[in-house]
Write a protein that holds these residues in place. Structure first.
Motif, PDB file in Angstrom:
ATOM      1  N   SER A  23      30.576  24.367  52.732  1.00 29.55           N
ATOM      2  CA  SER A  23      31.997  25.144  53.108  1.00 29.55           C
ATOM      3  C   SER A  23      32.718  23.952  53.528  1.00 29.55           C
ATOM      4  O   SER A  23      32.003  23.519  54.714  1.00 29.55           O
ATOM      5  CB  SER A  23      31.749  26.348  53.880  1.00 29.55           C
ATOM      6  N   HIS A  74      36.951  21.525  46.769  1.00 30.54           N
ATOM      7  CA  HIS A  74      36.756  23.032  46.440  1.00 30.54           C
ATOM      8  C   HIS A  74      37.657  23.654  47.452  1.00 30.54           C
ATOM      9  O   HIS A  74      38.563  24.553  47.255  1.00 30.54           O
ATOM     10  CB  HIS A  74      35.306  23.744  46.837  1.00 30.54           C
ATOM     11  N   ASP A  75      37.817  22.999  48.623  1.00 31.88           N
ATOM     12  CA  ASP A  75      38.680  23.518  49.676  1.00 31.88           C
ATOM     13  C   ASP A  75      39.148  22.535  50.687  1.00 31.88           C
ATOM     14  O   ASP A  75      38.555  21.328  50.697  1.00 31.88           O
ATOM     15  CB  ASP A  75      37.915  24.798  50.536  1.00 31.88           C
ATOM     16  N   CYS A 106      41.829  27.062  49.637  1.00 34.55           N
ATOM     17  CA  CYS A 106      40.716  27.239  48.665  1.00 34.55           C
ATOM     18  C   CYS A 106      41.229  27.327  47.438  1.00 34.55           C
ATOM     19  O   CYS A 106      42.021  27.809  47.068  1.00 34.55           O
ATOM     20  CB  CYS A 106      39.674  28.422  48.925  1.00 34.55           C
ATOM     21  N   ARG A 107      40.338  26.970  46.369  1.00 32.69           N
ATOM     22  CA  ARG A 107      40.614  27.161  44.853  1.00 32.69           C
ATOM     23  C   ARG A 107      39.792  28.439  44.509  1.00 32.69           C
ATOM     24  O   ARG A 107      38.874  28.751  44.983  1.00 32.69           O
ATOM     25  CB  ARG A 107      40.059  25.658  44.221  1.00 32.69           C
ATOM     26  N   HIS A 108      40.668  28.785  43.436  1.00 32.07           N
ATOM     27  CA  HIS A 108      39.825  30.010  42.606  1.00 32.07           C
ATOM     28  C   HIS A 108      40.419  30.028  41.253  1.00 32.07           C
ATOM     29  O   HIS A 108      41.446  29.177  40.818  1.00 32.07           O
ATOM     30  CB  HIS A 108      40.164  31.345  43.511  1.00 32.07           C
ATOM     31  N   ARG A 109      39.590  30.867  40.330  1.00 36.23           N
ATOM     32  CA  ARG A 109      39.993  30.906  39.150  1.00 36.23           C
ATOM     33  C   ARG A 109      40.643  32.340  38.658  1.00 36.23           C
ATOM     34  O   ARG A 109      40.034  33.372  39.449  1.00 36.23           O
ATOM     35  CB  ARG A 109      38.867  30.608  38.041  1.00 36.23           C
ATOM     36  N   THR A 110      41.492  32.433  38.107  1.00 33.12           N
ATOM     37  CA  THR A 110      42.064  33.945  37.473  1.00 33.12           C
ATOM     38  C   THR A 110      41.243  34.484  36.718  1.00 33.12           C
ATOM     39  O   THR A 110      40.379  33.724  36.379  1.00 33.12           O
ATOM     40  CB  THR A 110      43.347  33.611  37.048  1.00 33.12           C
ATOM     41  N   TRP A 116      45.274  28.271  43.501  1.00 33.11           N
ATOM     42  CA  TRP A 116      44.925  27.781  45.005  1.00 33.11           C
ATOM     43  C   TRP A 116      45.467  29.039  46.030  1.00 33.11           C
ATOM     44  O   TRP A 116      46.570  29.495  45.988  1.00 33.11           O
ATOM     45  CB  TRP A 116      45.518  26.485  45.470  1.00 33.11           C
ATOM     46  N   GLN A 117      44.865  29.382  46.957  1.00 31.40           N
ATOM     47  CA  GLN A 117      44.887  30.249  47.996  1.00 31.40           C
ATOM     48  C   GLN A 117      45.048  29.817  49.323  1.00 31.40           C
ATOM     49  O   GLN A 117      44.415  28.842  49.737  1.00 31.40           O
ATOM     50  CB  GLN A 117      43.652  31.200  48.051  1.00 31.40           C
ATOM     51  N   SER A 151      48.174  33.753  47.698  1.00 31.02           N
ATOM     52  CA  SER A 151      47.237  33.302  46.641  1.00 31.02           C
ATOM     53  C   SER A 151      48.285  32.743  45.413  1.00 31.02           C
ATOM     54  O   SER A 151      49.334  33.054  45.425  1.00 31.02           O
ATOM     55  CB  SER A 151      46.275  34.307  46.057  1.00 31.02           C
ATOM     56  N   ASP A 152      47.349  32.276  44.144  1.00 32.80           N
ATOM     57  CA  ASP A 152      48.102  31.918  43.073  1.00 32.80           C
ATOM     58  C   ASP A 152      49.005  30.815  43.082  1.00 32.80           C
ATOM     59  O   ASP A 152      49.880  30.773  42.320  1.00 32.80           O
ATOM     60  CB  ASP A 152      48.463  33.156  42.409  1.00 32.80           C
TER      61      ASP A 152
END
Length: 203
Positions: A3, A121-122, A143-147, A154-155, A178-179
Protein backbone atom coordinates in the motif's frame (compact mmCIF):
# COMPACT_ATOMS: atom_id res chain seq x y z
CA UNK A 1 2.16 -5.17 -3.67
CA UNK A 2 2.59 -2.62 -0.88
CA UNK A 3 0.00 0.00 0.00
CA UNK A 4 1.32 3.48 -0.82
CA UNK A 5 0.42 4.48 2.75
CA UNK A 6 2.70 1.77 4.17
CA UNK A 7 5.56 2.81 1.87
CA UNK A 8 5.73 6.37 3.20
CA UNK A 9 4.06 6.65 6.61
CA UNK A 10 5.09 5.27 9.97
CA UNK A 11 8.80 4.88 9.29
CA UNK A 12 11.53 6.24 11.57
CA UNK A 13 15.20 6.79 10.84
CA UNK A 14 18.17 5.62 12.89
CA UNK A 15 19.70 8.34 15.05
CA UNK A 16 23.33 9.42 14.94
CA UNK A 17 25.19 10.83 17.90
CA UNK A 18 24.85 14.57 18.47
CA UNK A 19 27.03 16.70 16.17
CA UNK A 20 28.02 13.75 14.00
CA UNK A 21 30.64 15.10 11.55
CA UNK A 22 29.69 12.67 8.77
CA UNK A 23 26.23 11.12 9.21
CA UNK A 24 26.43 8.10 6.93
CA UNK A 25 25.53 4.48 7.69
CA UNK A 26 27.49 1.40 6.60
CA UNK A 27 24.81 -1.33 6.34
CA UNK A 28 25.73 -5.01 6.61
CA UNK A 29 23.74 -8.23 6.97
CA UNK A 30 24.75 -11.50 8.66
CA UNK A 31 22.91 -14.83 8.29
CA UNK A 32 23.58 -17.64 10.73
CA UNK A 33 21.82 -20.16 13.00
CA UNK A 34 20.54 -19.26 16.44
CA UNK A 35 19.76 -21.64 19.31
CA UNK A 36 16.68 -21.48 21.48
CA UNK A 37 16.89 -20.77 25.17
CA UNK A 38 19.96 -22.20 26.84
CA UNK A 39 20.48 -25.18 24.53
CA UNK A 40 24.15 -26.04 24.34
CA UNK A 41 24.17 -28.95 21.94
CA UNK A 42 22.09 -29.97 18.97
CA UNK A 43 21.28 -33.25 20.74
CA UNK A 44 19.27 -31.58 23.51
CA UNK A 45 15.54 -31.64 22.92
CA UNK A 46 13.68 -28.35 22.67
CA UNK A 47 11.56 -28.05 25.82
CA UNK A 48 8.61 -25.97 24.58
CA UNK A 49 5.34 -27.42 25.98
CA UNK A 50 3.02 -25.49 23.68
CA UNK A 51 0.64 -27.73 21.76
CA UNK A 52 1.57 -27.97 18.11
CA UNK A 53 4.94 -26.31 18.64
CA UNK A 54 7.05 -26.62 15.51
CA UNK A 55 10.16 -25.00 16.94
CA UNK A 56 13.47 -26.68 16.27
CA UNK A 57 16.58 -26.47 18.40
CA UNK A 58 18.15 -24.13 15.89
CA UNK A 59 16.61 -21.51 13.65
CA UNK A 60 17.79 -19.32 10.77
CA UNK A 61 18.70 -15.89 12.10
CA UNK A 62 19.29 -12.64 10.26
CA UNK A 63 21.07 -9.67 11.80
CA UNK A 64 21.38 -6.26 10.17
CA UNK A 65 24.03 -3.90 11.49
CA UNK A 66 24.30 -0.17 10.80
CA UNK A 67 27.57 1.51 11.74
CA UNK A 68 28.45 5.18 11.45
CA UNK A 69 32.19 5.73 11.31
CA UNK A 70 31.65 9.46 11.78
CA UNK A 71 30.13 9.40 15.29
CA UNK A 72 30.46 5.77 16.35
CA UNK A 73 26.71 5.04 16.58
CA UNK A 74 25.70 1.42 15.98
CA UNK A 75 22.26 -0.10 15.50
CA UNK A 76 21.59 -3.84 15.19
CA UNK A 77 18.28 -5.37 14.12
CA UNK A 78 17.78 -9.14 14.26
CA UNK A 79 14.95 -11.57 13.70
CA UNK A 80 14.00 -15.16 13.01
CA UNK A 81 13.15 -16.48 9.54
CA UNK A 82 13.48 -13.00 8.05
CA UNK A 83 12.91 -12.81 4.30
CA UNK A 84 14.72 -10.51 1.89
CA UNK A 85 13.05 -9.19 -1.24
CA UNK A 86 15.46 -7.35 -3.55
CA UNK A 87 13.68 -4.89 -5.83
CA UNK A 88 14.13 -1.43 -7.34
CA UNK A 89 12.66 2.00 -6.63
CA UNK A 90 10.88 1.84 -10.00
CA UNK A 91 8.96 -1.24 -8.87
CA UNK A 92 8.54 -0.32 -5.20
CA UNK A 93 7.58 3.29 -5.82
CA UNK A 94 9.27 4.69 -2.73
CA UNK A 95 12.51 6.39 -3.74
CA UNK A 96 11.14 7.81 -6.98
CA UNK A 97 10.60 11.53 -7.51
CA UNK A 98 7.19 13.01 -6.92
CA UNK A 99 5.11 14.09 -9.91
CA UNK A 100 3.85 17.66 -9.75
CA UNK A 101 0.29 18.11 -10.99
CA UNK A 102 -2.25 20.90 -10.45
CA UNK A 103 -0.06 22.50 -7.78
CA UNK A 104 0.16 19.24 -5.83
CA UNK A 105 2.85 16.59 -5.46
CA UNK A 106 2.00 12.96 -6.17
CA UNK A 107 4.16 10.31 -4.51
CA UNK A 108 4.03 6.97 -6.36
CA UNK A 109 3.18 3.60 -4.87
CA UNK A 110 4.17 0.17 -6.16
CA UNK A 111 3.63 -0.99 -9.73
CA UNK A 112 0.72 -3.35 -10.30
CA UNK A 113 2.42 -5.56 -12.88
CA UNK A 114 6.12 -4.67 -13.27
CA UNK A 115 7.23 -5.01 -16.87
CA UNK A 116 3.63 -5.05 -18.12
CA UNK A 117 1.92 -2.09 -16.45
CA UNK A 118 4.23 0.80 -15.53
CA UNK A 119 1.52 2.81 -13.77
CA UNK A 120 1.52 2.80 -9.92
CA UNK A 121 -1.52 1.38 -8.19
CA UNK A 122 -1.92 4.42 -5.95
CA UNK A 123 -0.45 7.81 -5.07
CA UNK A 124 -0.14 9.84 -1.88
CA UNK A 125 -0.81 13.53 -2.48
CA UNK A 126 0.80 16.45 -0.65
CA UNK A 127 0.56 20.21 -0.98
CA UNK A 128 4.31 20.70 -0.51
CA UNK A 129 7.32 19.08 -2.25
CA UNK A 130 8.42 17.42 1.00
CA UNK A 131 8.17 13.64 1.09
CA UNK A 132 5.36 12.71 3.54
CA UNK A 133 6.19 10.82 6.73
CA UNK A 134 3.09 11.53 8.82
CA UNK A 135 -0.61 11.21 8.05
CA UNK A 136 -1.05 14.92 8.83
CA UNK A 137 1.21 15.76 5.87
CA UNK A 138 -1.02 13.95 3.36
CA UNK A 139 -3.60 16.03 1.48
CA UNK A 140 -5.13 13.28 -0.62
CA UNK A 141 -5.00 9.76 -1.99
CA UNK A 142 -5.46 8.56 -5.56
CA UNK A 143 -6.17 4.88 -6.27
CA UNK A 144 -6.82 2.98 -9.47
CA UNK A 145 -9.69 0.54 -9.93
CA UNK A 146 -11.58 -1.29 -12.65
CA UNK A 147 -15.21 -0.79 -13.56
CA UNK A 148 -17.63 -3.67 -14.00
CA UNK A 149 -16.79 -3.52 -17.69
CA UNK A 150 -13.05 -3.77 -17.01
CA UNK A 151 -12.21 -0.13 -17.76
CA UNK A 152 -9.41 1.56 -15.81
CA UNK A 153 -10.56 4.44 -13.62
CA UNK A 154 -9.10 6.54 -10.82
CA UNK A 155 -10.57 7.39 -7.43
CA UNK A 156 -9.60 10.59 -5.57
CA UNK A 157 -9.85 11.28 -1.82
CA UNK A 158 -9.39 14.69 -0.20
CA UNK A 159 -9.74 16.68 3.05
CA UNK A 160 -8.38 14.56 5.89
CA UNK A 161 -10.99 13.95 8.58
CA UNK A 162 -10.56 11.34 11.36
CA UNK A 163 -14.34 10.85 11.40
CA UNK A 164 -14.80 11.06 7.63
CA UNK A 165 -16.92 8.48 5.77
CA UNK A 166 -14.11 7.27 3.49
CA UNK A 167 -10.79 5.50 4.10
CA UNK A 168 -9.33 3.16 6.70
CA UNK A 169 -8.03 3.27 10.27
CA UNK A 170 -5.02 5.42 9.34
CA UNK A 171 -6.26 7.74 6.60
CA UNK A 172 -9.86 8.89 6.52
CA UNK A 173 -11.35 11.43 4.14
CA UNK A 174 -14.29 13.79 4.09
CA UNK A 175 -14.64 13.77 0.29
CA UNK A 176 -14.27 11.14 -2.41
CA UNK A 177 -14.92 11.08 -6.14
CA UNK A 178 -14.54 8.06 -8.41
CA UNK A 179 -14.32 7.19 -12.09
CA UNK A 180 -11.78 9.77 -13.24
CA UNK A 181 -10.27 8.89 -16.61
CA UNK A 182 -6.71 9.81 -15.59
CA UNK A 183 -4.44 10.56 -12.65
CA UNK A 184 -4.26 14.15 -13.88
CA UNK A 185 -8.03 14.61 -13.62
CA UNK A 186 -8.06 13.05 -10.16
CA UNK A 187 -5.30 15.42 -9.01
CA UNK A 188 -7.14 18.43 -10.42
CA UNK A 189 -10.25 17.45 -8.44
CA UNK A 190 -8.24 17.17 -5.21
CA UNK A 191 -6.69 20.59 -5.86
CA UNK A 192 -10.14 22.19 -6.20
CA UNK A 193 -11.17 20.81 -2.80
CA UNK A 194 -8.57 23.05 -1.16
CA UNK A 195 -9.48 26.20 -3.06
CA UNK A 196 -11.53 28.86 -1.23
CA UNK A 197 -15.23 28.49 -1.88
CA UNK A 198 -16.90 31.48 -3.53
CA UNK A 199 -20.18 32.59 -2.05
CA UNK A 200 -22.45 34.92 -3.99
CA UNK A 201 -23.70 37.85 -1.92
CA UNK A 202 -26.69 39.86 -3.02
CA UNK A 203 -26.66 43.53 -2.02
Amino acid sequence: MNSVRDLYLGWAGFAHEANCPQPMWEPQVRRDEGRRGRLLTLDEEHGCKAEGCEHCNVFPRVTIRLVCWGCGAVHTVSGEDVTSNPTTTDVLGYGRDAQELAGLWLWPGSLVLPGTDDEPHDWLVTRTPNRPQLAAEVAGLICRHRTAGGHLRWQANAIADPTGPHGDDQLRWARRQSDFLSVEKAAEWIATQYQPQRVAVTV
